[in-house]
Design a protein around this motif. Structure first.
Motif, PDB file in Angstrom:
ATOM      1  N   ILE A 100       0.838  -1.204   0.000  1.00  0.00           N
ATOM      2  CA  ILE A 100       0.000   0.000   0.000  1.00  0.00           C
ATOM      3  C   ILE A 100       0.869   1.249   0.000  1.00  0.00           C
ATOM      4  CG2 ILE A 100      -1.603   1.357   1.404  1.00  0.00           C
ATOM      5  CD1 ILE A 100      -2.829  -1.371   2.300  1.00  0.00           C
ATOM      6  N   LEU A 101       1.910   1.266   0.835  1.00  0.00           N
ATOM      7  CA  LEU A 101       2.793   2.431   0.903  1.00  0.00           C
ATOM      8  C   LEU A 101       3.591   2.616  -0.379  1.00  0.00           C
ATOM      9  CD1 LEU A 101       4.097   2.209   4.578  1.00  0.00           C
ATOM     10  CD2 LEU A 101       2.497   3.870   3.617  1.00  0.00           C
ATOM     11  N   VAL A 102       4.031   1.510  -0.968  1.00  0.00           N
ATOM     12  CA  VAL A 102       4.782   1.604  -2.224  1.00  0.00           C
ATOM     13  C   VAL A 102       3.875   2.131  -3.333  1.00  0.00           C
ATOM     14  CG1 VAL A 102       5.906   0.252  -4.037  1.00  0.00           C
ATOM     15  CG2 VAL A 102       6.506  -0.127  -1.641  1.00  0.00           C
ATOM     16  N   ASP A 103       2.637   1.643  -3.385  1.00  0.00           N
ATOM     17  CA  ASP A 103       1.688   2.133  -4.393  1.00  0.00           C
ATOM     18  C   ASP A 103       1.420   3.630  -4.202  1.00  0.00           C
ATOM     19  OD1 ASP A 103       1.486  -0.356  -5.526  1.00  0.00           O
ATOM     20  OD2 ASP A 103      -0.393  -0.883  -4.538  1.00  0.00           O
ATOM     21  N   ALA A 104       1.305   4.047  -2.939  1.00  0.00           N
ATOM     22  CA  ALA A 104       1.075   5.466  -2.662  1.00  0.00           C
ATOM     23  C   ALA A 104       2.269   6.300  -3.104  1.00  0.00           C
ATOM     24  CB  ALA A 104       0.806   5.669  -1.170  1.00  0.00           C
ATOM     25  N   ALA A 105       3.465   5.786  -2.877  1.00  0.00           N
ATOM     26  CA  ALA A 105       4.669   6.492  -3.290  1.00  0.00           C
ATOM     27  C   ALA A 105       4.724   6.636  -4.812  1.00  0.00           C
ATOM     28  CB  ALA A 105       5.906   5.755  -2.786  1.00  0.00           C
ATOM     29  N   ARG A 106       4.382   5.563  -5.499  1.00  0.00           N
ATOM     30  CA  ARG A 106       4.400   5.608  -6.970  1.00  0.00           C
ATOM     31  C   ARG A 106       3.388   6.621  -7.498  1.00  0.00           C
ATOM     32  NH1 ARG A 106       4.821  -0.770  -7.259  1.00  0.00           N
ATOM     33  NH2 ARG A 106       7.075  -1.006  -7.468  1.00  0.00           N
ATOM     34  N   GLN A 107       2.202   6.656  -6.876  1.00  0.00           N
ATOM     35  CA  GLN A 107       1.185   7.601  -7.321  1.00  0.00           C
ATOM     36  C   GLN A 107       1.637   9.042  -7.100  1.00  0.00           C
ATOM     37  OE1 GLN A 107      -2.439   6.536  -5.296  1.00  0.00           O
ATOM     38  NE2 GLN A 107      -2.521   4.502  -6.234  1.00  0.00           N
ATOM     39  N   ARG A 108       2.257   9.273  -5.956  1.00  0.00           N
ATOM     40  CA  ARG A 108       2.726  10.622  -5.653  1.00  0.00           C
ATOM     41  C   ARG A 108       3.831  11.049  -6.613  1.00  0.00           C
ATOM     42  NH1 ARG A 108       2.189  13.836  -0.528  1.00  0.00           N
ATOM     43  NH2 ARG A 108       3.392  15.696  -0.995  1.00  0.00           N
ATOM     44  N   LEU A 109       4.746  10.140  -6.893  1.00  0.00           N
ATOM     45  CA  LEU A 109       5.831  10.454  -7.817  1.00  0.00           C
ATOM     46  C   LEU A 109       5.302  10.699  -9.220  1.00  0.00           C
ATOM     47  CD1 LEU A 109       8.589   7.957  -6.649  1.00  0.00           C
ATOM     48  CD2 LEU A 109       8.618  10.443  -6.454  1.00  0.00           C
ATOM     49  N   ALA A 110       4.281   9.939  -9.616  1.00  0.00           N
ATOM     50  CA  ALA A 110       3.694  10.127 -10.941  1.00  0.00           C
ATOM     51  C   ALA A 110       3.051  11.506 -11.052  1.00  0.00           C
ATOM     52  CB  ALA A 110       2.658   9.043 -11.210  1.00  0.00           C
TER      53      ALA A 110
END
Length: 203
Positions: A100-110
């Motif tokens: 969940i945290l990794v997915d959130a990080a990817r979304q934020r970076l995108a």
């Protein structure tokens, strides 16, 4: 069937037997057991979420409660057929929270094109890289690389670091000896040190 006493989230310390019995009910297909399980493991889920959020940047979109609930919903969708006991359940929860945290990080970076990376302090994984914050996605990439080379070592990192489990609990979940878990931790930590240091030098 005798009804189990109800508890408010975090108001008591359920026995391992209560949690194990509900997990057995889930394996038998009694879906209602998931709703009964939440109050019993809510405090543990929040503690696990708090550990995983430690060191995250201010303003993180997920707080302790949100991460715990999101992980529980993700686990509920999975059905729980393979969960054997509380320790095993929390191991799966730790993995769910990491994703969940990794997915959130990817979304934020995108969204920010590289300007919104989250950071984890180096002392959390006992890796010494000169005073540089470690990005969640960097750590995830290194862990994924380790998974390809040695899945068992990567799992030990995931359970001990992300899940906060003792080496004895890691050994129980993975069905290995405690000395083996400790040895895998040392080897995996060295690998992460080397991999992350190379990324730091290349940055």
């Amino acid at each position: 069937m005798k009804q189990r006493p109800k508890q408010e989230p975090g108001d008591g310390s359920p026995t391992r037997g209560e949690v194990t019995a509900l997990l057995a009910d889930l394996r038998r297909g009694r879906r209602e057991a998931m709703d009964e399980l939440l109050p019993l493991i809510y405090h543990d889920l929040r503690s696990l979420a708090r550990r995983q959020l430690r060191g995250q940047r201010p303003g993180h979109t997920l707080n302790t409660t949100a991460l715990a609930h999101e992980a529980f919903l993700k686990l509920a969708d999975g059905g729980g057929e393979g969960w054997q006991n509380r320790t095993h359940f929390m191991a799966v929860a730790a993995t769910a929270m990491r994703h969940i945290l990794v997915d959130a990080a990817r979304q934020r970076l995108a969204q920010k094109r590289g300007g919104g990376a989250f950071h984890v302090p180096l002392d959390e994984v006992q890796v010494r890289i000169d005073a540089r914050a470690l990005e969640v996605l960097d750590l995830d990439a290194a862990l994924e690389k380790l998974t390809l080379l040695d899945p068992r070592q990567a799992r030990v990192i995931e359970l001990h670091f992300y899940g906060g489990m003792t080496f004895e609990e890691v050994a129980e979940v993975m069905e290995i000896s405690t000395p083996t878990a400790k040895r895998d931790w040392r080897k995996a930590r060295a690998f992460l040190h080397f991999t992350l240091a190379r990324r730091s030098d290349a940055a």
